[in-house]
Write a protein that holds these residues in place. Structure first.
Motif, mmCIF file in Angstrom:
data_model
loop_
_atom_site.group_PDB
_atom_site.id
_atom_site.type_symbol
_atom_site.label_atom_id
_atom_site.label_comp_id
_atom_site.label_asym_id
_atom_site.label_seq_id
_atom_site.Cartn_x
_atom_site.Cartn_y
_atom_site.Cartn_z
ATOM 1 N N TYR A 181 -8.311 -13.451 0.090
ATOM 2 C CA TYR A 181 -7.676 -13.743 1.389
ATOM 3 C C TYR A 181 -6.473 -12.848 1.690
ATOM 4 O O TYR A 181 -5.772 -12.397 0.794
ATOM 5 C CB TYR A 181 -7.187 -15.188 1.405
ATOM 6 C CG TYR A 181 -8.272 -16.229 1.506
ATOM 7 C CD1 TYR A 181 -9.608 -15.888 1.674
ATOM 8 C CD2 TYR A 181 -7.941 -17.589 1.451
ATOM 9 C CE1 TYR A 181 -10.589 -16.872 1.772
ATOM 10 C CE2 TYR A 181 -8.915 -18.566 1.545
ATOM 11 C CZ TYR A 181 -10.236 -18.204 1.702
ATOM 12 O OH TYR A 181 -11.187 -19.174 1.800
ATOM 13 N N ASP A 182 -6.200 -12.687 2.991
ATOM 14 C CA ASP A 182 -4.979 -12.047 3.506
ATOM 15 C C ASP A 182 -4.799 -10.637 2.957
ATOM 16 O O ASP A 182 -3.731 -10.274 2.465
ATOM 17 C CB ASP A 182 -3.744 -12.922 3.170
ATOM 18 C CG ASP A 182 -2.534 -12.555 4.026
ATOM 19 O OD1 ASP A 182 -2.705 -11.931 5.083
ATOM 20 O OD2 ASP A 182 -1.403 -12.892 3.630
ATOM 21 N N ILE A 183 -5.835 -9.817 3.065
ATOM 22 C CA ILE A 183 -5.704 -8.438 2.574
ATOM 23 C C ILE A 183 -6.084 -7.445 3.680
ATOM 24 O O ILE A 183 -6.923 -6.573 3.506
ATOM 25 C CB ILE A 183 -6.544 -8.202 1.306
ATOM 26 C CG1 ILE A 183 -7.999 -8.667 1.495
ATOM 27 C CG2 ILE A 183 -5.926 -8.916 0.134
ATOM 28 C CD1 ILE A 183 -8.878 -8.275 0.296
ATOM 29 N N HIS A 228 -2.792 -1.603 0.092
ATOM 30 C CA HIS A 228 -2.650 -1.727 -1.367
ATOM 31 C C HIS A 228 -3.168 -3.075 -1.849
ATOM 32 O O HIS A 228 -3.614 -3.224 -2.965
ATOM 33 C CB HIS A 228 -1.183 -1.547 -1.751
ATOM 34 C CG HIS A 228 -0.283 -2.535 -1.100
ATOM 35 N ND1 HIS A 228 0.009 -2.482 0.257
ATOM 36 C CD2 HIS A 228 0.366 -3.624 -1.588
ATOM 37 C CE1 HIS A 228 0.803 -3.491 0.550
ATOM 38 N NE2 HIS A 228 1.029 -4.201 -0.536
ATOM 39 N N ARG A 229 -3.089 -4.104 -0.972
ATOM 40 C CA ARG A 229 -3.578 -5.427 -1.350
ATOM 41 C C ARG A 229 -5.089 -5.418 -1.584
ATOM 42 O O ARG A 229 -5.618 -6.148 -2.419
ATOM 43 C CB ARG A 229 -3.233 -6.446 -0.250
ATOM 44 C CG ARG A 229 -1.726 -6.636 -0.061
ATOM 45 C CD ARG A 229 -1.406 -7.565 1.089
ATOM 46 N NE ARG A 229 -1.836 -6.993 2.380
ATOM 47 C CZ ARG A 229 -1.554 -7.529 3.565
ATOM 48 N NH1 ARG A 229 -0.856 -8.652 3.633
ATOM 49 N NH2 ARG A 229 -1.963 -6.955 4.680
ATOM 50 N N LEU A 230 -5.780 -4.547 -0.827
ATOM 51 C CA LEU A 230 -7.222 -4.406 -1.022
ATOM 52 C C LEU A 230 -7.512 -3.670 -2.331
ATOM 53 O O LEU A 230 -8.337 -4.092 -3.137
ATOM 54 C CB LEU A 230 -7.842 -3.643 0.156
ATOM 55 C CG LEU A 230 -9.311 -3.248 0.041
ATOM 56 C CD1 LEU A 230 -10.204 -4.478 -0.075
ATOM 57 C CD2 LEU A 230 -9.738 -2.421 1.246
ATOM 58 N N PRO A 234 10.839 -4.960 6.853
ATOM 59 C CA PRO A 234 9.980 -5.962 6.196
ATOM 60 C C PRO A 234 8.936 -6.530 7.157
ATOM 61 O O PRO A 234 9.050 -6.375 8.375
ATOM 62 C CB PRO A 234 10.973 -7.045 5.770
ATOM 63 C CG PRO A 234 12.195 -6.841 6.582
ATOM 64 C CD PRO A 234 12.232 -5.396 6.965
ATOM 65 N N GLU A 235 7.944 -7.204 6.600
ATOM 66 C CA GLU A 235 6.899 -7.840 7.392
ATOM 67 C C GLU A 235 7.493 -8.815 8.400
ATOM 68 O O GLU A 235 8.417 -9.559 8.099
ATOM 69 C CB GLU A 235 5.909 -8.589 6.472
ATOM 70 C CG GLU A 235 4.769 -9.189 7.264
ATOM 71 C CD GLU A 235 3.516 -9.469 6.433
ATOM 72 O OE1 GLU A 235 3.497 -9.181 5.221
ATOM 73 O OE2 GLU A 235 2.550 -9.970 7.019
ATOM 74 N N VAL A 236 6.929 -8.777 9.607
ATOM 75 C CA VAL A 236 7.385 -9.672 10.662
ATOM 76 C C VAL A 236 6.386 -10.823 10.756
ATOM 77 O O VAL A 236 5.181 -10.617 10.698
ATOM 78 C CB VAL A 236 7.473 -8.908 11.996
ATOM 79 C CG1 VAL A 236 7.741 -9.860 13.150
ATOM 80 C CG2 VAL A 236 8.542 -7.825 11.914
HETATM 81 MG MG LIG Z 1 -0.632 -11.512 6.641
#
Ligand SMILES: [Mg+2]
Ligand SMILES: Nc1ncnc2c1ncn2[C@@H]1O[C@H](COP(=O)(O)O)[C@@H](O)[C@H]1O
Ligand SMILES: Nc1ncnc2c1ncn2[C@@H]1O[C@H](COP(=O)(O)O)[C@@H](O)[C@H]1O
Ligand SMILES: Nc1ncnc2c1ncn2[C@@H]1O[C@H](COP(=O)(O)O)[C@@H](O)[C@H]1O
Ligand SMILES: Nc1ncnc2c1ncn2[C@@H]1O[C@H](COP(=O)(O)O)[C@@H](O)[C@H]1O
Ligand SMILES: [Mg+2]
Ligand SMILES: [Mg+2]
Ligand SMILES: [Mg+2]
Ligand SMILES: [Mg+2]
Ligand SMILES: [Mg+2]
Ligand SMILES: [Mg+2]
Ligand SMILES: [Mg+2]
Lengths: 214, 214, 214, 214, 214, 214, 214, 214
Positions: free
Chosen positions: D118-120, D126-128, H16-18
């Motif tokens: 999830y959430d990639i 890089h999360r993938l 950073p991520e929003v």
């Molecule tokens: Mg997200």
């Protein structure tokens, strides 16, 4: 150069990069084709016009052009079928045949077998039932249709194999160059049907081949 | 007043003006309904919500509300069927039934007979074949379907009666609120199929009735 | 072969398969045309270009080409009208005539009669009223219009016969190649109007003929 | 009755009819659900709101509601996994998870295994890559994404398994309720990707399961 | 005359009016081109066909035609780079190169530097990572892509420079002549990406150049 | 403050800024309304909901709310008609009346006269002919219609005054919230017809008023 | 014959029927043109290609072809201007001039005067302000623009005359052949602007002329 | 957990991520918000409804909610402006202000300065010219507009800074929820304009901030 051929693709994905001929010159196609032949690959080019094809066939022994599906295929020495399984290619109307051919040559390129079922659109549905036993023997099905694109729904409800629906641009007026067939297939009430882009016989043949390897 | 009822319509077209309830208040519907009852007509109102219907039924004896098709029908004394012929109303999914009901009540209002064939979508096509003999006995066919809207093509190829296809808004995502079913039906590869607006059961019932009178 | 002619169609639907010429070679059209002539059918081909037509007419005695509607028609010995009833074909502008012709030749092929009412668009509506009595004598009406597609609504409100509306691709800019006429007709405020695909004169003629047989 | 459950479907297609809960009352869902439980099937209902679910769970022992994916699942005695193979379900954003859940419960219903990623989304790719080895171990992949729908293209280029892309309606403005994600996926430059309707987790899970059985 | 050249534009906007060659005759282009050369400007014309270009090059010494991007550029004496900063031009497929070239020649015209990264689409993403260090050294990025248009999202998530996404018309079927790539880019989940019209390499190059001057 | 009222507009354009109530709070509308009353203007606000209207009417003596057209009008002392000429406002269906009312109140605000012709849609065209003499006495015509939007074409062919066509959102299914009526009117085959946005009664009334002053 | 010329139109509408040349043969245009000349009319034909025009000019003395606007105009003896009033024709880009010319010749045909303001698009808005005094002297304004179609909004906010906006098909990519300009103009925030179809210079010139006669 | 916060984003992208609040529960927003505050970041959340905002503000000291732009901002100790440069935020109508506010708070979050220019739409263009000197002092411009979206073209022609155009969903009928403004901006005839998604104030503010850092 103009192109970076993705030479690692066979390693990564199980099949080398396929040449998309649309918008490429005969020269460009020939250049990439030879590069891939030289590397020892099975080589497939799609959307190749007759002139470019003639040029490639003249220079590359073993390259074969299919004028209906507009594909060029070169099978290297040692090419052989990878499995006993087979893919059924069903086609609604005679005008949809070129798209079916693109799928079939792709399947051949990837080392698999196909069986063709042509001109069995839903308006004369007895033609489908006449062949349903043969169709049920296939491991994956590709269903190609233009106009209202109803065939994948009917087939999808009769079989237990995965179905890949290919909308075609065959139609006029409110057919919107294939959008109608595409939308129809995406909204199928049958289960087990997935869809590719309009006229994308290649994509269907490729995905069907991968499914045989699952 | 707010409305000019077209009192000559029965004379000109063979059926009095039908009340389109959408966007009208209970009061407005009641007012026009009574006016038409008073003139001695068969009175039909479509797209009537439950509250307005209750109000009309309370005040007009003989008015009948169909909560599925959301129609109000009043048949005057002396109402009788105009012919032995009959209209088949075929429905693909259970969610399409309200649209079929709108067609059926319209047919009844116009003095004709109908036979219903529900929940026989193409994904389980044996359900259609199980009833095809009864379907072939109908003089005109109405085929109601949402999703990919394939049913009119299949039916159209199996019968010799004229087919009226009614797309419905049943579906989601790329169904575009019925546009997909509509486009599909307009591009049918079967001959003898004409089409009405999305969810327009009334229009289908009305046209089918006119066809019985040709 | 490339095509599976649906030879049982006359039996199943009351008329043999019609050849859709678009995208077929002269050779293919000729092949199927001859097959159907040989079987003793009335043979109709639509969307036939002048060259293919010439080829067929040279080889098939009795085949007649209509260069406006681009149809080829062969009537076998023993062809005769099936009924006294008749279909009115109304046409909004001079540019819509080819679509009207496709409908008319289809009607003729199916053994029925038609009367033509050309160039009577709504912008000069006196032209319509000048002919309304003749129009009212028809049993079914086909109304062909491009641009804003308003004519079926006006006609539909003046007659009690079923009306088949045919949108055409005549227009420019926001006409969207006929989509505007199509949408307009689907949203008609007149009752008793059904619709076929853009430029589909064939479909209108076919459905109108079926209606005569109800 | 209002519905004709397609009782032969398991025989014909390898899995019983699935209840599409959208637009059905709690009563209707319950009725069909019980019928299918009674027949001894695995029973799956999708698009079920919380109220209907509660009603079913109260009356059918063993029915389990997934409030994220809004599915109801009942597994009969003797339910077991059909194969060692497994399906990877990859999800771009947290808002896409409900669609992924619909796919996952469908897979479970059909007797197969899944692994969730999830959430990639591609904006932090890089999360993938951090999970690519696990992803490559899957036999079929489902990739769920809204917004620009780019994830199936990236994944499709990194694996040799077939990929089913599921566009979601997550986005705003020019996202057009999922049309953008859908179009994007249909035009993927990766090979081996097929597509289902917007938010159709069920269709993806169903097709993926069939692929495991090829 | 037919055109009012906006001679104050350099003063107002920092760069003289650019000639949009589409739909202009060789004569018209030549006329405006000479006028601007005469005024001492850097002169840029876009969308110039080969014939017009030949004519201009024959008559204006120093004018250079780029046959891929179809631009004509004349740099006056004293032309020099305005800054050390540079713009990266990334291109997904070989067919997108002409659009990238239009951007690059525009950048050159405006007195800036660019670095090209061609044929690194997302389906073979290792090609992007192989060059990411060079890409990160650029001050502004232009990303050109057709098909599903996913590249700007991936790049946008890897860099801190502003990204200008250019959708191209390269694709077929549901690509809708570039609309798919455009919609995809407008819905990117990466931050820092803005978009220009389909195939608008000029607009991207112009905006990128302005950004270097902030 | 939140708004910059364009106080010079009467001077520049002959009428003060009109308040567009949609999306404004009662407070904001009241604030601007009072400002304009204070400046001595005729004040018009459109798209005002009942609550905001009540608030304004309570605080501004002389403000009048039209609950059908949802307009608020305040006429200052000394208000008088500017000319003897008059605008005909023709309306196809009873549901289109609110849009007609918006036009009529705008005309009144600008100091002109209108005559109303309601509920005379094309499906019962005798209603139009019954009033054509009165219609021909008008100097400018506004024609308001939903559904297929055919009325402006019919009217446009019968008169020599300029016609402003106003499409409305009244319809369903393929009506696309008014797009069908709009497209229809833009493609009218009558000469002398111009068009405004869907439901834009204000724009029609404003333009018609300007035409009286030419 | 193929056409029913609407000979009463001058009587009914103040101007005889105009020949729409698109899709008509030189022969057909010539035939109708001569008929109208013979009747003593001012004769206007639009969308006439160079070849047909040459043919007409050879046979009809006094016929004049405008190769930019592609119009044919014949003014009978006794032609004279009907009023002192005048219409301003404003044009955004040089490529929009043909549409402006179609409007201007129509105005001339109808016996009115026009003043041209060419190449004053909003990107160099000083060009508009340089001519605003002359523009304000016009009694009606036609504003022709492609691309983003912003000019009518700017002009509409600066004048008190009615403005007719004409969108053109000049643009590319997301311009959608003029749909963008059309939508933009329909949503103008200026008051007093009405719109005609894409590239419909004729319609704008005709309506503007009618406005001069109010 | 449900979300994988991209903690390396500040390192990779400079910010950073929003948090995208749409479709997230108060609980989810709070959870991620606290996580980011804890890591010492500037924290921005967009599309946050009033209830969620209240919850966050109660629990996180220093969090500030902007009810117009619906943003939550937390600035850590040590927050300071990163440069003297500034971004101009221009807004066409009062209804567009919330989108402008989303942009402005994003700019503030990223450590930059902005100047607001509200309610200066093109229909009263003197309001723009009254502020043009101040506008020209800005280093980057954001132009927010609904309706016909013309303002970015006018501004783009008057300045030498890069312009980011933000279409809004403010409009009705043929505005298509912002699609018209978007298409208009993509087809601007001004140079130096790039575009973001409908109502995407965040994206504009983010990109503008990056441009200040080039
Ligand atoms: Mg997200
Ligand atoms: N979420 C879903 N999306 C699309 N089709 C579904 C879904 N869930 C169930 N179905 C299909 O809907 C059919 C049942 O429809 P119905 O007869 O209306 O209950 C089943 O055959 C399934 O194939
Ligand atoms: N390829 C292009 N795409 C979009 N706009 C362009 C292009 N090339 C030039 N332009 C713009 O077109 C304007 C000139 O248009 P024109 O007066 O028709 O030559 C210039 O101001 C440029 O901003
Ligand atoms: N350029 C044009 N655009 C739209 N309508 C036109 C144009 N030129 C002529 N017309 C209309 O076309 C009608 C004639 O159509 P037709 O009978 O097909 O020749 C005339 O009544 C004119 O009102
Ligand atoms: N208003 C907005 N519009 C578009 N993207 C946004 C918005 N606000 C935040 N984002 C992006 O959404 C991403 C977070 O999405 P999510 O993981 O669903 O919270 C962030 O990386 C931002 O780039
Ligand atoms: Mg066939
Ligand atoms: Mg069912
Ligand atoms: Mg005519
Ligand atoms: Mg490549
Ligand atoms: Mg009425
Ligand atoms: Mg210019
Ligand atoms: Mg304002």
């Amino acid at each position: 150069g103009f192109a970076k051929v993705d030479d690692e693709r066979e390693f990564r994905q199980g099949f080398p990069e396929v040449i998309f001929g649309a918008g490429k010159t005969a020269e460009q196609i020939l250049h990439i084709f030879k590069h891939l032949v030289y590397k020892g690959n099975t080589v497939l080019a799609t959307r190749v016009d007759a002139n470019s094809a003639e040029e490639v066939c003249r220079q590359v022994e073993g390259a074969v052009y299919d004028s209906s599906g507009r594909t060029l295929l070169y099978k290297p020495e040692g090419y052989e079928l990878k499995t006993e399984k087979k893919i059924g290619v069903i086609c609604a109307g005679t005008s949809d045949i070129p798209v079916a051919r693109e799928a079939e040559v792709t399947i051949e390129a990837m080392g698999h077998r196909y069986v063709s079922f042509y001109d069995i659109g839903v308006a004369g549905i007895h033609r489908l039932f006449a062949q349903i036993e043969e169709i049920r023997k296939c491991d994956v099905l590709i269903v190609v249709a233009g106009m209202e694109g109803a065939l994948p729904s009917v087939v999808g409800g009769l079989v237990s194999a995965p179905v890949i629906a290919v909308p075609t641009s065959i139609g006029y007026g409110a057919h919107l160059n294939g959008i109608t067939s595409l939308l129809s297939m995406l909204n199928t009430c049958a289960s087990g049907v997935t869809v590719v882009n309009i006229d994308n016989g290649f994509g269907a043949g490729y995905s069907a081949s991968l499914m045989l390897r699952v």
